[in-house]
Write a protein that holds these residues in place. Structure first.
Motif, PDB file in Angstrom:
ATOM      1  N   ARG A  26     -54.740  74.467 -37.537  1.00 23.91           N
ATOM      2  CA  ARG A  26     -53.924  73.384 -37.038  1.00 23.91           C
ATOM      3  C   ARG A  26     -53.026  73.875 -35.910  1.00 23.91           C
ATOM      4  O   ARG A  26     -52.524  75.007 -35.939  1.00 23.91           O
ATOM      5  CB  ARG A  26     -53.060  72.810 -38.168  1.00 23.91           C
ATOM      6  N   LEU A  27     -52.803  73.019 -34.929  1.00 28.14           N
ATOM      7  CA  LEU A  27     -51.921  73.362 -33.827  1.00 28.14           C
ATOM      8  C   LEU A  27     -50.483  73.483 -34.316  1.00 28.14           C
ATOM      9  O   LEU A  27     -49.983  72.633 -35.044  1.00 28.14           O
ATOM     10  CB  LEU A  27     -52.003  72.291 -32.739  1.00 28.14           C
ATOM     11  N   THR A  28     -49.818  74.553 -33.919  1.00 25.56           N
ATOM     12  CA  THR A  28     -48.394  74.722 -34.193  1.00 25.56           C
ATOM     13  C   THR A  28     -47.605  73.928 -33.142  1.00 25.56           C
ATOM     14  O   THR A  28     -48.170  73.338 -32.224  1.00 25.56           O
ATOM     15  CB  THR A  28     -48.009  76.197 -34.090  1.00 25.56           C
ATOM     16  N   ASP A  29     -46.286  73.943 -33.266  1.00 28.01           N
ATOM     17  CA  ASP A  29     -45.460  73.304 -32.244  1.00 28.01           C
ATOM     18  C   ASP A  29     -45.704  73.947 -30.882  1.00 28.01           C
ATOM     19  O   ASP A  29     -45.730  73.258 -29.852  1.00 28.01           O
ATOM     20  CB  ASP A  29     -43.975  73.405 -32.612  1.00 28.01           C
ATOM     21  N   ARG A  30     -45.871  75.267 -30.867  1.00 35.19           N
ATOM     22  CA  ARG A  30     -46.158  75.957 -29.607  1.00 35.19           C
ATOM     23  C   ARG A  30     -47.495  75.496 -29.044  1.00 35.19           C
ATOM     24  O   ARG A  30     -47.632  75.263 -27.833  1.00 35.19           O
ATOM     25  CB  ARG A  30     -46.171  77.475 -29.819  1.00 35.19           C
ATOM     26  N   GLY A  31     -48.481  75.356 -29.910  1.00 34.40           N
ATOM     27  CA  GLY A  31     -49.787  74.890 -29.460  1.00 34.40           C
ATOM     28  C   GLY A  31     -49.748  73.462 -28.973  1.00 34.40           C
ATOM     29  O   GLY A  31     -50.335  73.117 -27.936  1.00 34.40           O
ATOM     30  N   LEU A  32     -49.043  72.589 -29.708  1.00 33.80           N
ATOM     31  CA  LEU A  32     -48.920  71.197 -29.291  1.00 33.80           C
ATOM     32  C   LEU A  32     -48.218  71.084 -27.944  1.00 33.80           C
ATOM     33  O   LEU A  32     -48.539  70.196 -27.136  1.00 33.80           O
ATOM     34  CB  LEU A  32     -48.158  70.395 -30.345  1.00 33.80           C
ATOM     35  N   ALA A  33     -47.267  71.984 -27.684  1.00 28.93           N
ATOM     36  CA  ALA A  33     -46.548  71.938 -26.411  1.00 28.93           C
ATOM     37  C   ALA A  33     -47.468  72.243 -25.234  1.00 28.93           C
ATOM     38  O   ALA A  33     -47.188  71.835 -24.098  1.00 28.93           O
ATOM     39  CB  ALA A  33     -45.377  72.920 -26.431  1.00 28.93           C
ATOM     40  N   PHE A  34     -48.570  72.941 -25.491  1.00 27.92           N
ATOM     41  CA  PHE A  34     -49.514  73.237 -24.406  1.00 27.92           C
ATOM     42  C   PHE A  34     -50.260  71.983 -23.966  1.00 27.92           C
ATOM     43  O   PHE A  34     -50.965  72.003 -22.965  1.00 27.92           O
ATOM     44  CB  PHE A  34     -50.508  74.324 -24.852  1.00 27.92           C
ATOM     45  N   PHE A  35     -50.083  70.882 -24.690  1.00 19.25           N
ATOM     46  CA  PHE A  35     -50.684  69.608 -24.288  1.00 19.25           C
ATOM     47  C   PHE A  35     -50.251  69.222 -22.881  1.00 19.25           C
ATOM     48  O   PHE A  35     -50.993  68.550 -22.155  1.00 19.25           O
ATOM     49  CB  PHE A  35     -50.287  68.509 -25.278  1.00 19.25           C
ATOM     50  N   GLU A  36     -49.050  69.619 -22.493  1.00 12.91           N
ATOM     51  CA  GLU A  36     -48.568  69.338 -21.132  1.00 12.91           C
ATOM     52  C   GLU A  36     -49.540  69.895 -20.096  1.00 12.91           C
ATOM     53  O   GLU A  36     -49.899  69.219 -19.133  1.00 12.91           O
ATOM     54  CB  GLU A  36     -47.183  69.935 -20.949  1.00 12.91           C
ATOM     55  N   VAL A  37     -49.969  71.132 -20.306  1.00 13.38           N
ATOM     56  CA  VAL A  37     -50.919  71.767 -19.397  1.00 13.38           C
ATOM     57  C   VAL A  37     -52.278  71.080 -19.506  1.00 13.38           C
ATOM     58  O   VAL A  37     -52.921  70.771 -18.495  1.00 13.38           O
ATOM     59  CB  VAL A  37     -51.037  73.275 -19.703  1.00 13.38           C
ATOM     60  N   PHE A  38     -52.715  70.841 -20.735  1.00 10.49           N
ATOM     61  CA  PHE A  38     -54.018  70.211 -20.960  1.00 10.49           C
ATOM     62  C   PHE A  38     -54.081  68.833 -20.310  1.00 10.49           C
ATOM     63  O   PHE A  38     -55.076  68.477 -19.659  1.00 10.49           O
ATOM     64  CB  PHE A  38     -54.265  70.100 -22.467  1.00 10.49           C
ATOM     65  N   ALA A  39     -53.021  68.040 -20.457  1.00 11.38           N
ATOM     66  CA  ALA A  39     -53.005  66.687 -19.900  1.00 11.38           C
ATOM     67  C   ALA A  39     -53.117  66.708 -18.390  1.00 11.38           C
ATOM     68  O   ALA A  39     -53.832  65.892 -17.788  1.00 11.38           O
ATOM     69  CB  ALA A  39     -51.728  65.961 -20.326  1.00 11.38           C
ATOM     70  N   LEU A  40     -52.429  67.634 -17.748  1.00 15.12           N
ATOM     71  CA  LEU A  40     -52.490  67.729 -16.288  1.00 15.12           C
ATOM     72  C   LEU A  40     -53.843  68.237 -15.823  1.00 15.12           C
ATOM     73  O   LEU A  40     -54.349  67.814 -14.774  1.00 15.12           O
ATOM     74  CB  LEU A  40     -51.364  68.627 -15.780  1.00 15.12           C
ATOM     75  N   LEU A  41     -54.462  69.130 -16.612  1.00 15.58           N
ATOM     76  CA  LEU A  41     -55.808  69.598 -16.287  1.00 15.58           C
ATOM     77  C   LEU A  41     -56.809  68.446 -16.372  1.00 15.58           C
ATOM     78  O   LEU A  41     -57.645  68.257 -15.473  1.00 15.58           O
ATOM     79  CB  LEU A  41     -56.211  70.720 -17.243  1.00 15.58           C
ATOM     80  N   VAL A  42     -56.722  67.660 -17.445  1.00 18.71           N
ATOM     81  CA  VAL A  42     -57.618  66.520 -17.619  1.00 18.71           C
ATOM     82  C   VAL A  42     -57.427  65.510 -16.492  1.00 18.71           C
ATOM     83  O   VAL A  42     -58.388  64.991 -15.920  1.00 18.71           O
ATOM     84  CB  VAL A  42     -57.388  65.854 -18.991  1.00 18.71           C
ATOM     85  N   ASP A  43     -56.174  65.225 -16.158  1.00 17.84           N
ATOM     86  CA  ASP A  43     -55.883  64.247 -15.117  1.00 17.84           C
ATOM     87  C   ASP A  43     -56.454  64.705 -13.774  1.00 17.84           C
ATOM     88  O   ASP A  43     -57.091  63.919 -13.063  1.00 17.84           O
ATOM     89  CB  ASP A  43     -54.377  64.047 -15.015  1.00 17.84           C
ATOM     90  N   TRP A  44     -56.233  65.980 -13.421  1.00 21.17           N
ATOM     91  CA  TRP A  44     -56.774  66.509 -12.155  1.00 21.17           C
ATOM     92  C   TRP A  44     -58.293  66.447 -12.153  1.00 21.17           C
ATOM     93  O   TRP A  44     -58.910  66.008 -11.172  1.00 21.17           O
ATOM     94  CB  TRP A  44     -56.307  67.944 -11.949  1.00 21.17           C
ATOM     95  N   ALA A  45     -58.904  66.860 -13.256  1.00 22.68           N
ATOM     96  CA  ALA A  45     -60.367  66.890 -13.333  1.00 22.68           C
ATOM     97  C   ALA A  45     -60.960  65.504 -13.144  1.00 22.68           C
ATOM     98  O   ALA A  45     -61.902  65.308 -12.368  1.00 22.68           O
ATOM     99  CB  ALA A  45     -60.805  67.476 -14.674  1.00 22.68           C
ATOM    100  N   GLN A  46     -60.403  64.524 -13.843  1.00 21.98           N
ATOM    101  CA  GLN A  46     -60.998  63.188 -13.828  1.00 21.98           C
ATOM    102  C   GLN A  46     -60.679  62.428 -12.550  1.00 21.98           C
ATOM    103  O   GLN A  46     -61.367  61.462 -12.219  1.00 21.98           O
ATOM    104  CB  GLN A  46     -60.570  62.417 -15.076  1.00 21.98           C
ATOM    105  N   ARG A  47     -59.682  62.871 -11.802  1.00 21.18           N
ATOM    106  CA  ARG A  47     -59.406  62.271 -10.510  1.00 21.18           C
ATOM    107  C   ARG A  47     -60.207  62.929  -9.386  1.00 21.18           C
ATOM    108  O   ARG A  47     -60.593  62.263  -8.420  1.00 21.18           O
ATOM    109  CB  ARG A  47     -57.907  62.382 -10.182  1.00 21.18           C
ATOM    110  N   GLU A  48     -60.459  64.223  -9.518  1.00 21.08           N
ATOM    111  CA  GLU A  48     -61.000  64.984  -8.397  1.00 21.08           C
ATOM    112  C   GLU A  48     -62.492  65.292  -8.494  1.00 21.08           C
ATOM    113  O   GLU A  48     -63.121  65.567  -7.466  1.00 21.08           O
ATOM    114  CB  GLU A  48     -60.232  66.317  -8.259  1.00 21.08           C
ATOM    115  N   LEU A  49     -63.061  65.289  -9.685  1.00 19.90           N
ATOM    116  CA  LEU A  49     -64.427  65.768  -9.867  1.00 19.90           C
ATOM    117  C   LEU A  49     -65.334  64.631 -10.328  1.00 19.90           C
ATOM    118  O   LEU A  49     -64.965  63.853 -11.211  1.00 19.90           O
ATOM    119  CB  LEU A  49     -64.451  66.916 -10.884  1.00 19.90           C
ATOM    120  N   SER A  50     -66.499  64.561  -9.742  1.00 19.65           N
ATOM    121  CA  SER A  50     -67.466  63.524 -10.108  1.00 19.65           C
ATOM    122  C   SER A  50     -68.157  63.888 -11.409  1.00 19.65           C
ATOM    123  O   SER A  50     -68.466  65.056 -11.655  1.00 19.65           O
ATOM    124  CB  SER A  50     -68.507  63.358  -9.001  1.00 19.65           C
ATOM    125  N   ALA A  51     -68.390  62.903 -12.229  1.00 21.37           N
ATOM    126  CA  ALA A  51     -69.082  63.121 -13.503  1.00 21.37           C
ATOM    127  C   ALA A  51     -69.827  61.849 -13.872  1.00 21.37           C
ATOM    128  O   ALA A  51     -69.585  60.777 -13.308  1.00 21.37           O
ATOM    129  CB  ALA A  51     -68.089  63.495 -14.600  1.00 21.37           C
TER     130      ALA A  51
END
Length: 306
Positions: free
Chosen positions: A240-265
């Motif tokens: 299970r994700l700890t609080d530290r792991g859950l906080a990395f969602f900030e990075v994950f969310a920005l990665l997902v947003d950049w990917a889905q805006r910039e890359l064709s799929a």
């Protein structure tokens, strides 16, 4: 495969898988960090700043050009030379890199990094994740994620393109090397495992079948995540994700947003993230903790020593 050997990013990967294949490498992240923070643009500049071999540096720069993150620009210095300039696609990675350092500062290094000056309010921004629609601060617990019909978990996991390179025991520096973040984002399988956790995967067998990852590799990544305090192993065998792991969602969310805006799929392969509080499709932004306003690239700068 840590030298000049290269493989194209698989076209059948979803946008997130493509982004992991491009950015899930320690050297790529360090090159980008130096480009943003120190405005390094030349081959010699990165070689001298990072102590990277010329063959590895040449391969990574070529990949970044191929993926539209850098572009070559000629200039005269006695003779024609070339420098690498961030494209608009590359410049839009700034928020991801700021989020990486913010997570390290808040959860790992505890104040080792320089302040990020928000020039609109004159304060240390101390960025936090916010909703770009309602401008409220938020966390992973405030979202609902729904994969599209073609967003198979296996399409998130990229092929291994470079040998894993982690400088164990190396302390964080004030400019760019973030050891804990590099353990996650600087390795494609590690990032894929964490992405799986954010999508609700908790058990070894589900990680393995979803990613097609070798048991020995998965065992190693899970062990490292436990050591980093990102995963909490439970008596029932789940992680299970700890609080530290859950906080990395900030990075994950920005990665997902950049990917889905910039890359064709392919159609239907995207992740749909909803901000539960306002009900809008999630558009992540970084907010200034001092004044609450969204941070813009041209309005922030790190106060580097010296």
């Amino acid at each position: 495969m840590d030298g000049a050997e290269r493989e194209p990013v698989r076209a059948e990967l979803g946008a997130i898988g493509q982004a992991l294949a491009i950015l899930g490498d320690r050297w790529v992240l360090l090159i980008l960090q130096r480009a943003f923070l120190l405005r390094i643009r030349t081959f010699a500049g990165w070689r001298d700043a990072l102590g990277i071999s010329e063959s590895v540096l040449a391969a990574r720069l070529r990949e970044l050009v191929d993926h539209g993150i850098f572009e070559l620009s000629a200039y005269r210095n006695g003779r024609t030379r070339y420098e690498y300039r961030l494209t608009e696609r590359g410049l839009r990675l700034w928020a991801l890199l700021v989020a990486i350092q913010a997570w390290e500062r808040d959860w790992v290094s505890r104040g080792r990094f320089p302040p990020l000056l928000h020039e609109l309010c004159g304060q240390d921004a101390r960025p936090r994740l916010g909703c770009g629609v309602c401008l409220e601060p938020m966390s992973a617990r405030d979202t609902r994620t729904e994969p599209g019909p073609q967003a198979a978990f296996s399409r998130v996991g990229p092929p291994r393109r470079h040998r894993r390179t982690v400088r164990s025991g190396t302390p964080a520096d004030l400019i760019g090397y973030c050891p804990a973040s590099m353990e996650i984002l600087g390795d494609q399988w590690s990032t894929s495992v964490l992405a799986g956790a954010f999508l609700g995967t908790h058990r070894f067998v589900d990680f393995q079948s979803g990613l097609g990852i070798a048991p020995s590799v998965l065992t190693d990544r899970l062990r490292r995540f436990v050591e980093l305090g990102v995963f909490d192993p439970r008596p029932d065998g789940s992680y299970r994700l700890t609080d530290r792991g859950l906080a990395f969602f900030e990075v994950f969310a920005l990665l997902v947003d950049w990917a889905q805006r910039e890359l064709s799929a392919s159609e239907g392969s995207a992740l749909s993230i909803t901000h539960l509080r306002c009900g809008a499709a999630f558009r992540p932004v970084l907010l200034c903790r001092a004044c609450g306003r969204p941070l813009e690239r041209r309005e922030v700068r790190f106060l580097l020593p010296g």
